[in-house]
Design a protein around this motif. Structure first.
Motif, PDB file in Angstrom:
ATOM      1  N   GLU A 165     -15.043  21.359  16.191  1.00  0.00           N
ATOM      2  CA  GLU A 165     -15.989  20.428  16.949  1.00  0.00           C
ATOM      3  C   GLU A 165     -14.967  19.032  17.290  1.00  0.00           C
ATOM      4  OE1 GLU A 165     -19.999  21.097  14.267  1.00  0.00           O
ATOM      5  OE2 GLU A 165     -18.422  19.613  13.635  1.00  0.00           O
ATOM      6  N   ALA A 166     -15.181  18.287  18.111  1.00  0.00           N
ATOM      7  CA  ALA A 166     -14.676  17.038  18.462  1.00  0.00           C
ATOM      8  C   ALA A 166     -15.381  16.134  17.879  1.00  0.00           C
ATOM      9  CB  ALA A 166     -14.801  16.608  19.782  1.00  0.00           C
ATOM     10  N   ILE A 167     -15.056  15.573  16.768  1.00  0.00           N
ATOM     11  CA  ILE A 167     -15.948  14.468  15.718  1.00  0.00           C
ATOM     12  C   ILE A 167     -15.745  13.073  15.894  1.00  0.00           C
ATOM     13  CG2 ILE A 167     -14.226  14.636  13.509  1.00  0.00           C
ATOM     14  CD1 ILE A 167     -17.012  15.289  12.196  1.00  0.00           C
ATOM     15  N   GLU A 168     -16.296  12.462  15.833  1.00  0.00           N
ATOM     16  CA  GLU A 168     -16.541  10.928  15.674  1.00  0.00           C
ATOM     17  C   GLU A 168     -16.673  10.351  14.359  1.00  0.00           C
ATOM     18  OE1 GLU A 168     -15.285   9.426  18.425  1.00  0.00           O
ATOM     19  OE2 GLU A 168     -15.565  11.094  19.719  1.00  0.00           O
ATOM     20  N   THR A 169     -16.415   9.057  14.117  1.00  0.00           N
ATOM     21  CA  THR A 169     -16.652   8.380  13.027  1.00  0.00           C
ATOM     22  C   THR A 169     -18.144   8.328  12.618  1.00  0.00           C
ATOM     23  OG1 THR A 169     -14.711   6.984  13.546  1.00  0.00           O
ATOM     24  CG2 THR A 169     -16.084   6.121  11.662  1.00  0.00           C
ATOM     25  N   THR A 170     -18.778   8.231  13.540  1.00  0.00           N
ATOM     26  CA  THR A 170     -20.422   8.020  13.381  1.00  0.00           C
ATOM     27  C   THR A 170     -20.815   9.498  12.495  1.00  0.00           C
ATOM     28  OG1 THR A 170     -20.909   8.630  15.516  1.00  0.00           O
ATOM     29  CG2 THR A 170     -20.745   6.430  15.007  1.00  0.00           C
ATOM     30  N   ILE A 171     -20.330  10.546  13.129  1.00  0.00           N
ATOM     31  CA  ILE A 171     -20.646  11.900  12.820  1.00  0.00           C
ATOM     32  C   ILE A 171     -20.149  12.103  11.169  1.00  0.00           C
ATOM     33  CG2 ILE A 171     -20.503  14.284  13.020  1.00  0.00           C
ATOM     34  CD1 ILE A 171     -20.401  13.821  15.962  1.00  0.00           C
ATOM     35  N   LEU A 172     -18.869  11.743  11.132  1.00  0.00           N
ATOM     36  CA  LEU A 172     -18.350  11.861   9.690  1.00  0.00           C
ATOM     37  C   LEU A 172     -19.069  11.019   8.770  1.00  0.00           C
ATOM     38  CD1 LEU A 172     -14.607  11.535  10.421  1.00  0.00           C
ATOM     39  CD2 LEU A 172     -15.717  13.750   9.586  1.00  0.00           C
ATOM     40  N   SER A 173     -19.485   9.696   9.050  1.00  0.00           N
ATOM     41  CA  SER A 173     -20.497   8.923   8.259  1.00  0.00           C
ATOM     42  C   SER A 173     -21.625   9.763   8.088  1.00  0.00           C
ATOM     43  CB  SER A 173     -20.671   7.569   8.928  1.00  0.00           C
ATOM     44  OG  SER A 173     -21.313   6.773   8.348  1.00  0.00           O
ATOM     45  N   ALA A 174     -22.391  10.158   9.006  1.00  0.00           N
ATOM     46  CA  ALA A 174     -23.731  10.853   8.744  1.00  0.00           C
ATOM     47  C   ALA A 174     -23.499  12.050   7.794  1.00  0.00           C
ATOM     48  CB  ALA A 174     -24.265  11.322   9.923  1.00  0.00           C
ATOM     49  N   ARG A 175     -22.322  12.795   7.782  1.00  0.00           N
ATOM     50  CA  ARG A 175     -22.275  14.017   7.031  1.00  0.00           C
ATOM     51  C   ARG A 175     -21.648  13.778   5.609  1.00  0.00           C
ATOM     52  NH1 ARG A 175     -19.279  18.512  10.808  1.00  0.00           N
ATOM     53  NH2 ARG A 175     -21.004  18.775  12.210  1.00  0.00           N
ATOM     54  N   THR A 176     -21.174  12.641   5.238  1.00  0.00           N
ATOM     55  CA  THR A 176     -20.534  12.424   4.135  1.00  0.00           C
ATOM     56  C   THR A 176     -21.339  11.282   3.367  1.00  0.00           C
ATOM     57  OG1 THR A 176     -18.990  10.558   5.144  1.00  0.00           O
ATOM     58  CG2 THR A 176     -18.263  12.745   4.814  1.00  0.00           C
ATOM     59  N   GLY A 177     -22.239  10.408   4.030  1.00  0.00           N
ATOM     60  CA  GLY A 177     -23.023   9.731   3.416  1.00  0.00           C
ATOM     61  C   GLY A 177     -22.190   8.250   3.132  1.00  0.00           C
ATOM     62  N   LEU A 178     -21.096   8.111   3.939  1.00  0.00           N
ATOM     63  CA  LEU A 178     -20.204   6.890   3.707  1.00  0.00           C
ATOM     64  C   LEU A 178     -20.343   5.967   5.078  1.00  0.00           C
ATOM     65  CD1 LEU A 178     -16.841   8.914   2.774  1.00  0.00           C
ATOM     66  CD2 LEU A 178     -18.561   7.691   1.072  1.00  0.00           C
ATOM     67  N   SER A 179     -20.147   4.706   4.891  1.00  0.00           N
ATOM     68  CA  SER A 179     -20.199   3.745   5.894  1.00  0.00           C
ATOM     69  C   SER A 179     -18.957   3.835   6.650  1.00  0.00           C
ATOM     70  CB  SER A 179     -20.430   2.378   5.222  1.00  0.00           C
ATOM     71  OG  SER A 179     -19.364   2.105   4.473  1.00  0.00           O
ATOM     72  N   ASP A 180     -18.980   3.416   7.941  1.00  0.00           N
ATOM     73  CA  ASP A 180     -17.781   3.407   8.823  1.00  0.00           C
ATOM     74  C   ASP A 180     -16.652   2.888   8.186  1.00  0.00           C
ATOM     75  OD1 ASP A 180     -19.588   4.443  10.336  1.00  0.00           O
ATOM     76  OD2 ASP A 180     -19.771   2.858  11.819  1.00  0.00           O
ATOM     77  N   THR A 181     -16.632   1.823   7.391  1.00  0.00           N
ATOM     78  CA  THR A 181     -15.586   1.385   6.508  1.00  0.00           C
ATOM     79  C   THR A 181     -15.294   2.191   5.664  1.00  0.00           C
ATOM     80  OG1 THR A 181     -16.443  -0.999   6.980  1.00  0.00           O
ATOM     81  CG2 THR A 181     -14.859  -1.007   5.182  1.00  0.00           C
ATOM     82  N   GLU A 182     -16.062   2.710   4.960  1.00  0.00           N
ATOM     83  CA  GLU A 182     -15.481   3.558   3.803  1.00  0.00           C
ATOM     84  C   GLU A 182     -14.950   4.951   4.581  1.00  0.00           C
ATOM     85  OE1 GLU A 182     -18.787   2.936   0.258  1.00  0.00           O
ATOM     86  OE2 GLU A 182     -19.311   4.188   1.978  1.00  0.00           O
ATOM     87  N   VAL A 183     -15.239   5.534   5.643  1.00  0.00           N
ATOM     88  CA  VAL A 183     -14.627   6.424   6.249  1.00  0.00           C
ATOM     89  C   VAL A 183     -13.261   6.067   6.697  1.00  0.00           C
ATOM     90  CG1 VAL A 183     -14.609   7.912   8.424  1.00  0.00           C
ATOM     91  CG2 VAL A 183     -16.675   7.554   7.065  1.00  0.00           C
ATOM     92  N   THR A 184     -13.084   4.942   7.335  1.00  0.00           N
ATOM     93  CA  THR A 184     -11.782   4.226   7.553  1.00  0.00           C
ATOM     94  C   THR A 184     -10.871   4.358   6.340  1.00  0.00           C
ATOM     95  OG1 THR A 184     -12.652   3.110   9.527  1.00  0.00           O
ATOM     96  CG2 THR A 184     -10.469   2.624   8.747  1.00  0.00           C
ATOM     97  N   ALA A 185     -11.276   3.613   5.233  1.00  0.00           N
ATOM     98  CA  ALA A 185     -10.611   3.753   4.231  1.00  0.00           C
ATOM     99  C   ALA A 185     -10.131   4.937   3.602  1.00  0.00           C
ATOM    100  CB  ALA A 185     -11.136   3.004   3.111  1.00  0.00           C
ATOM    101  N   ALA A 186     -10.954   6.005   3.596  1.00  0.00           N
ATOM    102  CA  ALA A 186     -10.988   7.496   3.039  1.00  0.00           C
ATOM    103  C   ALA A 186      -9.685   8.156   3.895  1.00  0.00           C
ATOM    104  CB  ALA A 186     -12.165   8.298   3.151  1.00  0.00           C
TER     105      ALA A 186
END
Length: 362
Positions: free
Chosen positions: A47-68
């Motif tokens: 899959e071509a995945i975006e930050t918003t999809i990662l945020s939805a799958r992990t339950g993390l905010s966009d800021t938390e995804v970037t930090a991770a």
């Protein structure tokens, strides 16, 4: 002939390297672990995945995804390219490269020394596995121990003592705890077994001194208080009899402050005073010097004029020569003689006490 396999994406299996679970996951935050699993799933599905999809799958905010993502990059789990591509590294290949070196990486003498060192470490790791893990220590522990050797420069005996201490505390299952103990030992300058033995002896004395100070002051010792006591014992090398002399300066104080005692002991340490006798002699000498200075300056001597005014003797004294003293007394005598009136003797004053005076008819 082409063979294809069709499977429901919902039930796709992920291949998670055990090296990640053993060596990398204990150092990661929960957010980073969740994000790594989501990335593995996206890689598996192509899959071509975006930050918003990662945020939805992990339950993390966009800021938390970037930090991770940044955390995983620092741990060399992945790399973020300038184009926004996420490249997942082969963790098994990285671990293999850390364990083995090519022959062209060093000269012969370095290779011999490293081989001997590696043999010693391998024997140690085998002993640790047999003694504390029933011979079933996971592969992650081997790389972790090797990393501690490089980071803290421990002797093999110190590394074995580290696991023995954590085993006795029932903490072997907590790798973060063992890592914290190793870092603490290194911060206290422990490298060899001699260093460890000396540190353990000092800690015994420190604990005894903490108990004595707590009993003397009848107070609960905070972590700050304990650190001060450790400095007195391990840095100043003071015994309790000298510390007790400083503690007595707090007598009568309702809430004694050990910071004051620390300043007193630090002053004694800087002056090379290491025994109660030396401290008492120094304080008596200082008291004598202060009294002499006060006396010479015309002030009162401390403790010699109790009950008198502070102005007594608080003025410069004049000095006289012997000739001036002699002339002074001569002038006084001459003045008394010159100014003396003739005696007017009343004969009646010789009469009987309380009676009438007699007249002289002769």
């Amino acid at each position: 002939m082409k063979v294809e396999r069709r499977e429901n994406p919902l039930f796709t299996d992920l291949r998670l390297p055990s090296i990640f679970v053993d060596s990398i996951m204990p150092r990661l935050s929960g957010s980073a672990v969740k994000l790594f699993l989501a990335l593995l799933l996206a890689l598996k599905r192509g899959e071509a995945i975006e930050t918003t999809i990662l945020s939805a799958r992990t339950g993390l905010s966009d800021t938390e995804v970037t930090a991770a993502l940044n955390e995983l990059q620092q741990e060399q789990v992945l790399r973020l390219t300038s184009s926004g591509t996420i490249v997942l590294f082969d963790l098994k290949d990285i671990a293999l490269r850390k364990e083995y070196r090519r022959r062209t990486d060093s000269d012969l003498s370095d290779a011999v020394d490293r081989t001997a060192m590696n043999d010693q470490r391998v024997r140690l790791m085998t002993d640790i596995s047999d003694a504390f893990f029933q011979g079933m220590m996971s592969a992650g522990w081997y790389s972790e121990i090797d990393r501690w050797f490089e980071e803290y420069d421990f002797e093999p005996e110190v590394m074995y003592a580290l696991f023995s201490d954590c085993y006795n505390r029932n903490k072997l299952a907590n790798r973060s705890y063992i890592r914290a103990v190793a870092a603490d030992w290194a911060s206290r300058g422990i490298r060899t077994y001699v260093d460890l033995s000396r540190d353990q002896a000092d800690r015994t004395i420190v604990n005894q001194t903490i108990s004595q100070v707590s009993k003397t002051l009848n107070r609960h010792m905070t972590s700050h208080d304990k650190e001060l006591v450790r400095k007195w014992v391990c840095v100043f090398h003071f015994e309790f009899d000298l510390i007790d002399v400083a503690l007595k300066k707090l007598s009568g104080i309702q809430n004694p402050n050990l910071n004051y005692v620390d300043k007193v002991l630090e002053n004694w340490h800087n002056q090379g005073l290491t025994t109660p006798e030396a401290v008492r002699a120094h304080e008596m000498e200082r008291q004598a010097e202060n009294q002499t200075a006060d006396w010479r300056s015309g002030g009162k001597m401390a403790g010699s004029f109790k009950g008198k005014s502070d102005n007594v003797g608080n003025f410069p004294q004049r000095s006289y020569s012997p000739e001036e003293y002699e002339a002074f007394f001569v002038d006084i005598m001459d003045e008394n003689v010159l100014n003396k009136e003739p005696a007017n003797i009343d004969q009646a004053s010789f009469g009987p006490k309380g009676g009438e005076s007699r007249s002289n008819t002769d």
